[in-house]
Design an enzyme around this catalytic site. Structure first.
Site, short mmCIF file in Angstrom:
data_model
loop_
_atom_site.label_atom_id
_atom_site.label_comp_id
_atom_site.label_asym_id
_atom_site.label_seq_id
_atom_site.Cartn_x
_atom_site.Cartn_y
_atom_site.Cartn_z
N LYS A 13 0.82 -1.23 0.00
CA LYS A 13 0.00 0.00 0.00
C LYS A 13 0.85 1.27 0.00
O LYS A 13 0.49 2.24 -0.65
CB LYS A 13 -1.02 -0.01 1.14
N ARG A 87 -6.78 2.33 11.30
CA ARG A 87 -6.37 0.95 11.52
C ARG A 87 -7.30 0.19 12.46
O ARG A 87 -7.08 -0.98 12.75
CB ARG A 87 -4.97 0.93 12.10
N ARG A 126 11.96 -7.07 2.34
CA ARG A 126 12.11 -5.68 2.77
C ARG A 126 13.04 -5.58 3.99
O ARG A 126 13.84 -4.66 4.11
CB ARG A 126 10.74 -5.09 3.09
N ARG A 132 14.07 -2.40 8.87
CA ARG A 132 13.09 -1.83 9.80
C ARG A 132 12.99 -2.70 11.04
O ARG A 132 12.87 -3.92 10.93
CB ARG A 132 11.71 -1.75 9.11
N ARG A 143 1.85 -8.36 13.68
CA ARG A 143 1.22 -7.30 12.88
C ARG A 143 0.10 -7.87 12.01
O ARG A 143 -0.94 -7.23 11.82
CB ARG A 143 2.27 -6.59 12.01
P1 ADP Z 1 2.78 -1.73 7.79
O1 ADP Z 1 1.55 -1.40 7.04
O2 ADP Z 1 3.75 -2.52 6.96
O3 ADP Z 1 2.53 -2.35 9.13
P2 ADP Z 1 3.19 1.03 8.66
O4 ADP Z 1 4.37 1.91 8.38
O5 ADP Z 1 1.87 1.48 8.15
O6 ADP Z 1 3.61 -0.39 8.08
O7 ADP Z 1 3.05 0.84 10.25
C1 ADP Z 1 4.11 0.41 11.08
C2 ADP Z 1 3.69 0.40 12.54
O8 ADP Z 1 3.36 1.74 12.96
C3 ADP Z 1 2.44 -0.41 12.88
O9 ADP Z 1 2.71 -1.78 13.10
C4 ADP Z 1 1.94 0.30 14.16
O10 ADP Z 1 2.68 -0.09 15.30
C5 ADP Z 1 2.26 1.76 13.88
N1 ADP Z 1 1.11 2.46 13.24
C6 ADP Z 1 1.05 2.96 11.98
N2 ADP Z 1 -0.15 3.52 11.73
C7 ADP Z 1 -0.87 3.38 12.87
C8 ADP Z 1 -2.19 3.72 13.27
N3 ADP Z 1 -3.04 4.32 12.42
N4 ADP Z 1 -2.59 3.41 14.53
C9 ADP Z 1 -1.78 2.81 15.38
N5 ADP Z 1 -0.53 2.43 15.09
C10 ADP Z 1 -0.06 2.70 13.85
#
Ligand code: ADP
Length: 190
Positions: A13, A87, A126, A132, A143
């Site tokens: 995404k 989320r 990745r 990361r 996750r």
């Molecule tokens: P991915 O979609 O691969 O998990 P992201 O960069 O979107 O990668 O998110 C990484 C981490 O950041 C998540 O696992 C969470 O801990 C935190 N995070 C991101 N967006 C949110 C959100 N909207 N609410 C809560 N935690 C978030």
């Protein structure tokens, strides 16, 4: 246009969001990036967020919503794509309230569908490239579980609103992007 893009971790995404903003000249707002920036700053909030992210859990709604609101207010009127937010259902409702207040409701919700096996493989790749700290096997598993439990219901939330589109996320980056172009009715042949 104001778009929410959704998909499991590793669904691509973020990559697709970057292509969409380029094409449509939108603002790319990634809550994952906002959080990683807070972590890099080393603030108290960032430290707290890092511990949660490294477990693969969701950072508290208050923290993420605060970062998001600040970011939305500093953006222009060109429209945006939200990547990684909402989320969970509480965030989806909070987003509706916030955007209503700003007079900028979400117009499109785009879900990228991928199977779990593919996601695990992509994230392993990745991890080797980007390093990361939340891309370890155990964290990725969590996750994915958090995604299934808390984020998948958000897809139904937008379906009920009648603004959901779904695309298949398998194949090359370009193939997936062409599907998205079709769904968003982006003209042109690049
Ligand atoms: P991915 O979609 O691969 O998990 P992201 O960069 O979107 O990668 O998110 C990484 C981490 O950041 C998540 O696992 C969470 O801990 C935190 N995070 C991101 N967006 C949110 C959100 N909207 N609410 C809560 N935690 C978030």
């Amino acid at each position: 246009m104001r778009i929410v893009i959704m998909g499991a971790p590793g669904s691509g995404k973020g990559t697709q969001a970057a292509l969409i903003v380029k094409e449509l000249d939108l603002d790319h707002i990634s809550t994952g990036d906002l959080l990683r920036a807070a972590v890099a700053e080393g603030s108290k909030l960032g430290l707290k967020a890092k511990q949660v992210m490294d477990r693969g859990e969701l950072v508290s709604d208050d923290i993420v919503l605060g970062l998001l609101e600040q970011r939305l207010r500093s953006g222009g009127d060109a429209g945006f794509i939200l990547d990684g937010f909402p989320r969970n259902i509480a965030q989806a409702k909070a987003l509706d309230t916030l955007l209503e207040r700003l007079g900028q409701p979400v117009e499109e919700a785009l879900q990228i569908d991928v199977d779990e096996e593919q996601v695990v493989q992509r994230i392993a790749k990745r991890a080797a490239l980007e390093g990361r700290s939340d891309d370890t096997e155990e964290t990725v598993r969590n996750r994915l579980k958090v995604y299934a439990d808390q984020t998948a219901p958000v897809v139904d939330y937008y379906a009920h609103k009648g603004i959901l589109s779904r695309v298949l996320g398998d194949g090359s980056i370009e193939e997936v992007f062409q599907r998205i172009r079709g769904v968003l009715q982006i003209q042109g042949d690049s």
